[in-house]
Design a protein around this motif. Structure first.
Motif, PDB file in Angstrom:
ATOM      1  N   THR A 199       0.954  -1.211   0.023  1.00 47.83           N
ATOM      2  CA  THR A 199      -0.044  -0.044  -0.080  1.00 47.83           C
ATOM      3  C   THR A 199       0.620   1.121   0.122  1.00 47.83           C
ATOM      4  O   THR A 199       0.416   2.335  -0.211  1.00 47.83           O
ATOM      5  N   GLY A 200       2.035   1.125   0.447  1.00 45.33           N
ATOM      6  CA  GLY A 200       2.923   2.488   0.594  1.00 45.33           C
ATOM      7  C   GLY A 200       2.758   3.302   1.785  1.00 45.33           C
ATOM      8  O   GLY A 200       3.309   4.172   2.079  1.00 45.33           O
ATOM      9  N   LYS A 201       1.842   2.714   2.676  1.00 46.00           N
ATOM     10  CA  LYS A 201       1.567   3.466   3.665  1.00 46.00           C
ATOM     11  C   LYS A 201       2.398   3.137   4.981  1.00 46.00           C
ATOM     12  O   LYS A 201       2.867   2.022   4.988  1.00 46.00           O
ATOM     13  N   VAL A 202       2.466   4.105   5.636  1.00 41.37           N
ATOM     14  CA  VAL A 202       3.655   3.764   6.832  1.00 41.37           C
ATOM     15  C   VAL A 202       2.652   3.240   7.988  1.00 41.37           C
ATOM     16  O   VAL A 202       1.784   3.777   8.436  1.00 41.37           O
ATOM     17  N   VAL A 203       3.253   2.146   8.589  1.00 44.44           N
ATOM     18  CA  VAL A 203       2.615   1.265   9.423  1.00 44.44           C
ATOM     19  C   VAL A 203       3.466   0.830  10.898  1.00 44.44           C
ATOM     20  O   VAL A 203       4.488   1.072  10.422  1.00 44.44           O
ATOM     21  N   ARG A 204       2.804   0.392  11.917  1.00 46.87           N
ATOM     22  CA  ARG A 204       3.670   0.170  12.908  1.00 46.87           C
ATOM     23  C   ARG A 204       4.255  -1.443  12.832  1.00 46.87           C
ATOM     24  O   ARG A 204       3.249  -2.281  12.369  1.00 46.87           O
ATOM     25  N   ALA A 205       5.268  -1.844  13.016  1.00 49.47           N
ATOM     26  CA  ALA A 205       5.716  -3.099  13.217  1.00 49.47           C
ATOM     27  C   ALA A 205       6.346  -3.536  14.432  1.00 49.47           C
ATOM     28  O   ALA A 205       7.038  -2.681  14.976  1.00 49.47           O
ATOM     29  N   ALA A 206       6.298  -4.790  14.831  1.00 52.63           N
ATOM     30  CA  ALA A 206       7.069  -5.025  16.072  1.00 52.63           C
ATOM     31  C   ALA A 206       8.593  -5.504  15.535  1.00 52.63           C
ATOM     32  O   ALA A 206       8.696  -5.883  14.340  1.00 52.63           O
ATOM     33  N   THR A 207       9.326  -5.573  16.400  1.00 53.19           N
ATOM     34  CA  THR A 207      10.929  -5.851  16.320  1.00 53.19           C
ATOM     35  C   THR A 207      10.992  -7.238  16.905  1.00 53.19           C
ATOM     36  O   THR A 207      10.528  -7.557  17.787  1.00 53.19           O
ATOM     37  N   PRO A 208      12.136  -8.102  16.432  1.00 53.16           N
ATOM     38  CA  PRO A 208      12.523  -9.135  17.415  1.00 53.16           C
ATOM     39  C   PRO A 208      12.713  -8.873  18.822  1.00 53.16           C
ATOM     40  O   PRO A 208      12.486 -10.024  19.537  1.00 53.16           O
ATOM     41  N   LEU A 209      13.132  -7.877  19.218  1.00 55.71           N
ATOM     42  CA  LEU A 209      13.238  -7.592  20.616  1.00 55.71           C
ATOM     43  C   LEU A 209      11.931  -7.484  21.434  1.00 55.71           C
ATOM     44  O   LEU A 209      11.949  -7.909  22.539  1.00 55.71           O
ATOM     45  N   LEU A 210      11.069  -7.011  20.708  1.00 55.13           N
ATOM     46  CA  LEU A 210       9.465  -7.185  21.521  1.00 55.13           C
ATOM     47  C   LEU A 210       9.094  -8.504  21.326  1.00 55.13           C
ATOM     48  O   LEU A 210       8.456  -9.245  22.546  1.00 55.13           O
ATOM     49  N   LEU A 211       9.150  -9.365  20.417  1.00 57.27           N
ATOM     50  CA  LEU A 211       8.985 -10.776  20.689  1.00 57.27           C
ATOM     51  C   LEU A 211       9.587 -11.487  21.612  1.00 57.27           C
ATOM     52  O   LEU A 211       8.932 -12.356  22.513  1.00 57.27           O
ATOM     53  N   ALA A 212      10.831 -11.340  21.753  1.00 54.13           N
ATOM     54  CA  ALA A 212      11.792 -11.976  22.837  1.00 54.13           C
ATOM     55  C   ALA A 212      11.181 -11.527  24.279  1.00 54.13           C
ATOM     56  O   ALA A 212      11.072 -12.377  25.107  1.00 54.13           O
ATOM     57  N   LEU A 213      10.650 -10.197  24.467  1.00 56.40           N
ATOM     58  CA  LEU A 213       9.957  -9.731  25.682  1.00 56.40           C
ATOM     59  C   LEU A 213       8.903 -10.613  25.950  1.00 56.40           C
ATOM     60  O   LEU A 213       8.629 -10.747  27.040  1.00 56.40           O
ATOM     61  N   VAL A 214       7.992 -10.626  24.753  1.00 56.89           N
ATOM     62  CA  VAL A 214       6.899 -11.241  25.066  1.00 56.89           C
ATOM     63  C   VAL A 214       6.968 -12.824  25.580  1.00 56.89           C
ATOM     64  O   VAL A 214       6.403 -13.242  26.531  1.00 56.89           O
ATOM     65  N   VAL A 215       7.720 -13.579  25.026  1.00 51.07           N
ATOM     66  CA  VAL A 215       8.076 -14.931  25.424  1.00 51.07           C
ATOM     67  C   VAL A 215       8.702 -14.988  26.670  1.00 51.07           C
ATOM     68  O   VAL A 215       8.389 -16.130  27.391  1.00 51.07           O
ATOM     69  N   ILE A 216       9.598 -14.076  26.848  1.00 51.12           N
ATOM     70  CA  ILE A 216      10.161 -14.304  28.367  1.00 51.12           C
ATOM     71  C   ILE A 216       9.237 -14.066  29.465  1.00 51.12           C
ATOM     72  O   ILE A 216       9.249 -14.800  30.341  1.00 51.12           O
ATOM     73  N   ASN A 217       8.122 -13.162  29.060  1.00 50.89           N
ATOM     74  CA  ASN A 217       7.090 -13.029  30.262  1.00 50.89           C
ATOM     75  C   ASN A 217       6.407 -14.366  30.352  1.00 50.89           C
ATOM     76  O   ASN A 217       5.690 -14.571  31.461  1.00 50.89           O
ATOM     77  N   ILE A 218       5.957 -14.903  29.327  1.00 43.15           N
ATOM     78  CA  ILE A 218       5.041 -16.153  28.917  1.00 43.15           C
ATOM     79  C   ILE A 218       6.010 -17.022  29.778  1.00 43.15           C
ATOM     80  O   ILE A 218       5.221 -18.154  30.576  1.00 43.15           O
TER      81      ILE A 218
END
Length: 349
Positions: A199-218
């Motif tokens: 689409t060419g639009k600017v959107v938000r994306a997660a980084t691998p650091l966020l995924l690591a944080l989520v998995v650590i808390n789980i």
């Protein structure tokens, strides 16, 4: 002292909780404002010094509890702290696997650990509050906790050393399927703005650091299934349960870098932890059905717990002397195969 500060909340005067909260906020502010000013790898020597500082704070808090609430509460606090601290060594192995899988360099790991600990403070609080509410309504739930600890300890004794498969974690799969994830890190940022290729639009994306944080808390929630019943088997005092847990966890991020470098030296500690879980679970039945309902002496719980954990650490260090560190079984995966590749990324401001 104002009347509301001496009022009871969860069986403890509000001012006790206020003192604890002030200490936690001060330590966290110190971490965020001084120690975490810039991205850097924490060396083993610095890690040990910082860990000694946090353990010292926990020990001094225990002294305060001992003098303000009595020897019984003090020994229960120390017993819970030692158990949680020992169980956290297993957390270190899992956290190392998670960071390796997502290719998180050491200089960004401390930030992820810090925010992970802050989330754990809330999550553990919810779990402990739920456990306390259950025990207040039905004491027999404590027998379920005790039986669970005994079974867990026995299973831990015979369990193999199979590593967790981070790639199969449901949270990782869900996030990578429902959200854009960058294939590379963007410094210490958890979210970035990217340009959608379609689409060419600017959107938000997660980084691998966020995924690591989520998995650590789980992963911490999974470990809490063992540690929370263990501390409730020692005492049902919510203040002691929560404070001993949080003080042990607060120092984990500092201790992590030293332990991660020598985690292979603690291979045999799990057998000592298994023995501790079996002992803690068994003493509930001994107290109620052998001692006729008399409370199991707190000093015995503290002495046995400390002796088992110390013996496990010393035996592990002796047994693994001269061994070289093994390679982690997990393969680095900078974002996983299902992550969307995005170009022309712009950092969030």
């Amino acid at each position: 002292m104002p009347e509301f500060l001496i009022a009871d909340w969860l069986g403890t005067p509000v001012w006790f909780w206020a003192v604890f909260l002030i200490i936690v906020v001060a330590l966290t502010a110190f971490d965020l404002g001084f120690l975490n000013k810039e991205d850097k790898e924490l060396g083993i020597a610095e890690s040990l010094k910082l860990s000694a500082f946090y353990i010292g704070c926990a020990m001094l808090f225990g002294v305060w509890v001992w003098f303000e609430r009595g020897a019984q509460s003090g020994m229960e606090y120390y017993t819970g702290f030692f158990i949680e601290k020992a169980l956290s060594i297993d957390n270190v192995f899992v956290i190392s696997l998670i960071f390796t899988y997502f290719s998180i360099p050491p200089k960004y790991q401390y930030r992820a650990l810090l925010w992970g600990i802050m989330a754990v403070i809330v999550l553990r609080g919810l779990m402990i509050a739920g456990g306390a509410a259950l025990l207040a309504e039905a004491y027999w739930v404590l027998y379920l906790f005790a039986a669970f600890l005994i079974v867990t300890g026995i299973k831990m004794s015979f369990a193999g050393d199979e590593p967790m498969d981070v790639g199969k974690n449901p949270a990782v799969r869900w996030i990578s399927t429902h959200m854009r994830v960058t294939p590379e890190l963007h410094g210490q940022k958890f979210l970035v703005k990217v340009k959608d290729e379609k689409t060419g639009k600017v959107v938000r994306a997660a980084t691998p650091l966020l995924l690591a944080l989520v998995v650590i808390n789980i992963a911490d929630l999974v470990f809490a299934v063992d540690s929370v019943p263990a501390i409730f088997a020692i005492t049902t005092d919510t203040f002691i349960v929560y404070t001993s847990n949080i003080f042990a966890i607060l120092g984990l991020r500092a201790l992590y870098f030293a332990l991660a470098a020598m985690i292979h030296r603690f291979h045999y500690l799990k057998y000592a932890l298994a023995a501790v879980l079996v002992f803690i679970g068994s003493k509930i039945f001994v107290a109620d059905f052998v001692l006729g309902g008399d409370k199991f002496p707190a000093w015995i719980s503290l002495a046995v717990t400390f002796a088992l954990i110390t013996a496990g650490i010393l035996y592990s260090l002796w047994k693994t002397r001269g061994e070289e560190e093994e390679e982690w079984p997990a393969e680095p995966n900078a974002g996983g195969q299902n992550f969307t590749t995005n170009t022309q990324q712009e950092n969030l401001t």
